[in-house]
Enzyme design. Sequence first.
Site, PDB file in Angstrom:
ATOM      1  N   PRO A   1       0.814  -1.223   0.000  1.00 26.93           N
ATOM      2  CA  PRO A   1       0.000   0.000   0.000  1.00 26.93           C
ATOM      3  C   PRO A   1       0.840   1.262   0.000  1.00 26.93           C
ATOM      4  CG  PRO A   1      -0.949  -1.608   1.476  1.00 26.93           C
ATOM      5  CD  PRO A   1       0.353  -2.200   0.992  1.00 26.93           C
ATOM      6  N   CYS A   2       0.491   2.170  -0.899  1.00 24.18           N
ATOM      7  CA  CYS A   2       1.325   3.346  -1.107  1.00 24.18           C
ATOM      8  C   CYS A   2       0.958   4.498  -0.187  1.00 24.18           C
ATOM      9  CB  CYS A   2       1.220   3.813  -2.560  1.00 24.18           C
ATOM     10  SG  CYS A   2      -0.438   4.369  -3.036  1.00 24.18           S
ATOM     11  N   GLN A   3      -0.169   4.439   0.500  1.00 20.60           N
ATOM     12  CA  GLN A   3      -0.622   5.608   1.252  1.00 20.60           C
ATOM     13  C   GLN A   3       0.412   6.066   2.272  1.00 20.60           C
ATOM     14  OE1 GLN A   3      -2.384   2.933   0.613  1.00 20.60           O
ATOM     15  NE2 GLN A   3      -4.469   3.427   0.024  1.00 20.60           N
ATOM     16  N   ALA A   4       1.102   5.142   2.904  1.00 17.35           N
ATOM     17  CA  ALA A   4       2.058   5.527   3.933  1.00 17.35           C
ATOM     18  C   ALA A   4       3.287   6.195   3.348  1.00 17.35           C
ATOM     19  CB  ALA A   4       2.487   4.289   4.725  1.00 17.35           C
ATOM     20  N   PHE A   5       3.550   5.983   2.049  1.00 17.31           N
ATOM     21  CA  PHE A   5       4.701   6.600   1.427  1.00 17.31           C
ATOM     22  C   PHE A   5       4.372   7.956   0.802  1.00 17.31           C
ATOM     23  CE2 PHE A   5       6.033   2.010   0.495  1.00 17.31           C
ATOM     24  CZ  PHE A   5       6.642   1.903   1.724  1.00 17.31           C
TER      25      PHE A   5
END
Length: 498
Positions: free
Chosen positions: A101-105
């Site tokens: 998941p890209c949201q944390a990046f």
Amino acid sequence: MSEVILNKLARLHSGKAPRVLDLFAGCGGLSLGFHSKGFEIAGAVELDPHAARSHGMNFHPGLETHAQPVDITSVGPEELAKKLSLGDTDHAIDIIIGGPPCQAFARVGRPKLREVDEHPEAFRHDPRARLYQEYLHYVEAFKPVAVLMENVPDALNHGGQNIAEEICEVLETKGYVAGYTLLNAAYYGVPQMRERMFLLAYRREITDSIVFPKPTHWVQLPPGYEGSRAVALKFLKRGNLIKGAFDYIAPPEATAELIPAVTAFQALGDLPAIFARKELAEGRLTRGARRFDQPVPYGQAIQLSDYARLMRSWSGFEAGNALSDHVIRYLPRDYPLFARLKPGDQYPQAFKQAKVMFQEALEVRAKQGNTIVEDSAEYEALKKSIVPPYDPGKFPNKWRKMWQDAPARTLMAHLGKDSYSHIHYDHDQARTISVREAARLQSFPDGFKFSGTMNPAFRQIGNAVPPLMAKALATQISITLKAFHENEYEQVRATGAL
């Protein structure tokens, strides 16, 4: 080299299809690209129930075990292999693909995390940012001969960490050659300017270098995309290097000599028109969940672009004569405003135009003998019915009307919330894009099915890797594997290195 890798390379040398495991698979954008190149999609791991069901419906129809959500933090490789009847982990999979998941990046999510956690660097502690470690755990267990990972450009600078570099370093200790770069989907036939980080790795016996696919299309990217890339790469530049970026590979260059990128009109122009204001007036467009149970015929045949023809005829994913998910949002306040926007207009322009429309409405009522007093309840009610409530200073990019003669801007998972980021270029239709149009802009063929209603479908599409981008990467992996089997396999085998 271990007997496990020897057996996998021997199997591939015999002509068998590479078996792929897709981690954090979503609805299957990466899987579809690999499937189109003849790879076998053996299984997938996806937590979201709707996305997991979409993946199962499209790649393992009728097999319920492949349509169930899986939490990678609680289901280990051995348990997954048993659940999906893959056999033992050592021999079940040849290639692992996926995008944690890209949201944390993504930089956009960090202020919210700080605010919630009251910590100046709370985003560093978001458990989603550690999911790439689970990805590596699966690589360790399944021992693939090749690995592909996708993520947002900010994975190159996550709170001062170069996540992509760290992953490459770990893979190299496990016997892989690895590298990463930034690729824009518009350069690979996708009608969308979408910049993402891609990381490739192969067993060291296969190759000593990483090659990414060459672009097939060209477009002059807007300044914002070049700026985004510059931000992502800033810590890789000499003199400002936080961590040695030894595995970064400059993207293959796209030049103006290539064919032009696919435009929004080429992607969407053949789809049935939806005239939102007319449907609203006739009572055919109402509030409520948008389900995919009303087929919409393609309509009268027109001249199809090459891209539209591909979307209609993708082998195994043809839609037949009708679309099941060509549905739009119910936005009665905004349809007249959409019609007045110019291509490229964003929320500040929309807000300004809405205030003009509000003044016009006041004048009409005054001419009819109904002068509305400012700040009265009637005044505020009329204003609310015309003018969106968002502050244009805080939400400048919330809205955007697409250009028809250029690729669309990046589709995001936020499509599942409102879709204002992609307002249809056609003034007469005056609406946000439909689910099927969003799928077209991501390069999903018309016969690809999405589980759930409109909102979860939009979210799945926005989260996906464009299948044509995935196909380009699958093609490159095929080329690398083929080169090894043609030129080096027998020699390496004869010398005992295998």
